[in-house]
Design a protein around this motif. Structure first.
Motif, PDB file in Angstrom:
ATOM      1  N   SER A  54       9.249  11.679   3.806  1.00  0.00           N
ATOM      2  CA  SER A  54       8.508  10.807   2.764  1.00  0.00           C
ATOM      3  C   SER A  54       8.087   9.381   3.310  1.00  0.00           C
ATOM      4  CB  SER A  54       9.282  10.760   1.536  1.00  0.00           C
ATOM      5  OG  SER A  54      10.740   9.850   1.852  1.00  0.00           O
ATOM      6  N   TYR A  55       7.143   8.844   2.553  1.00  0.00           N
ATOM      7  CA  TYR A  55       6.577   7.627   2.852  1.00  0.00           C
ATOM      8  C   TYR A  55       6.313   6.999   1.289  1.00  0.00           C
ATOM      9  CZ  TYR A  55       4.409   3.788   4.898  1.00  0.00           C
ATOM     10  OH  TYR A  55       3.904   2.299   5.358  1.00  0.00           O
ATOM     11  N   LEU A  56       6.778   5.952   1.263  1.00  0.00           N
ATOM     12  CA  LEU A  56       6.694   5.262  -0.085  1.00  0.00           C
ATOM     13  C   LEU A  56       5.888   3.749   0.066  1.00  0.00           C
ATOM     14  CD1 LEU A  56      10.334   5.189  -1.592  1.00  0.00           C
ATOM     15  CD2 LEU A  56       8.256   6.296  -2.672  1.00  0.00           C
ATOM     16  N   ARG A  57       5.118   3.930  -1.033  1.00  0.00           N
ATOM     17  CA  ARG A  57       4.201   2.375  -1.029  1.00  0.00           C
ATOM     18  C   ARG A  57       4.152   2.005  -2.535  1.00  0.00           C
ATOM     19  NH1 ARG A  57      -1.271   3.296   2.085  1.00  0.00           N
ATOM     20  NH2 ARG A  57      -1.581   4.799   0.756  1.00  0.00           N
ATOM     21  N   LEU A  58       4.233   0.619  -2.544  1.00  0.00           N
ATOM     22  CA  LEU A  58       4.134   0.148  -4.054  1.00  0.00           C
ATOM     23  C   LEU A  58       2.912  -0.745  -4.117  1.00  0.00           C
ATOM     24  CD1 LEU A  58       5.539  -0.529  -6.885  1.00  0.00           C
ATOM     25  CD2 LEU A  58       6.637  -2.339  -5.688  1.00  0.00           C
ATOM     26  N   PHE A  59       2.079  -0.412  -5.116  1.00  0.00           N
ATOM     27  CA  PHE A  59       0.837  -1.265  -5.271  1.00  0.00           C
ATOM     28  C   PHE A  59       0.989  -1.934  -6.521  1.00  0.00           C
ATOM     29  CE2 PHE A  59       0.125   2.698  -2.729  1.00  0.00           C
ATOM     30  CZ  PHE A  59      -0.768   2.045  -1.921  1.00  0.00           C
TER      31      PHE A  59
END
Length: 90
Positions: A54-59
């Motif tokens: 997985s790879y998480l990003r918060l925008f």
């Protein structure tokens, strides 16, 4: 997502969207100023581990990336903890 004790839980299947293994899932949340959000993917640590890397990003609401994580703490699972400056998503 429904909340339980202040926590929302979601589950999905990799490749269940139109883009196969390049599947991306997006979730919107409304947070208050000073709120802390913790996002944690548990795939490799399941009783029957998943092959997911997985790879998480918060925008923010304008699409600016505020935080990102890949391979938290030496695993292939990802985790973000972020405290907001102002009310609004995220």
């Amino acid at each position: 997502l429904p909340l339980l004790d202040g926590k929302a839980r979601a589950a999905g299947t990799i490749g269940d969207g139109d883009h196969g293994l390049a599947d991306v899932d997006l979730f919107a949340v409304t947070l208050g100023g000073g709120d802390t959000i913790r996002i944690d993917v548990d795939a490799r640590t399941l009783e029957t581990p998943s092959w997911l890397d997985s790879y998480l990003r918060l925008f923010d609401s304008l699409g600016n990336e505020l935080a990102g994580n890949d391979d938290d703490d030496g695993s292939f699972d990802s985790r973000i903890e972020f405290t907001t400056d102002h009310a609004g998503i995220y």
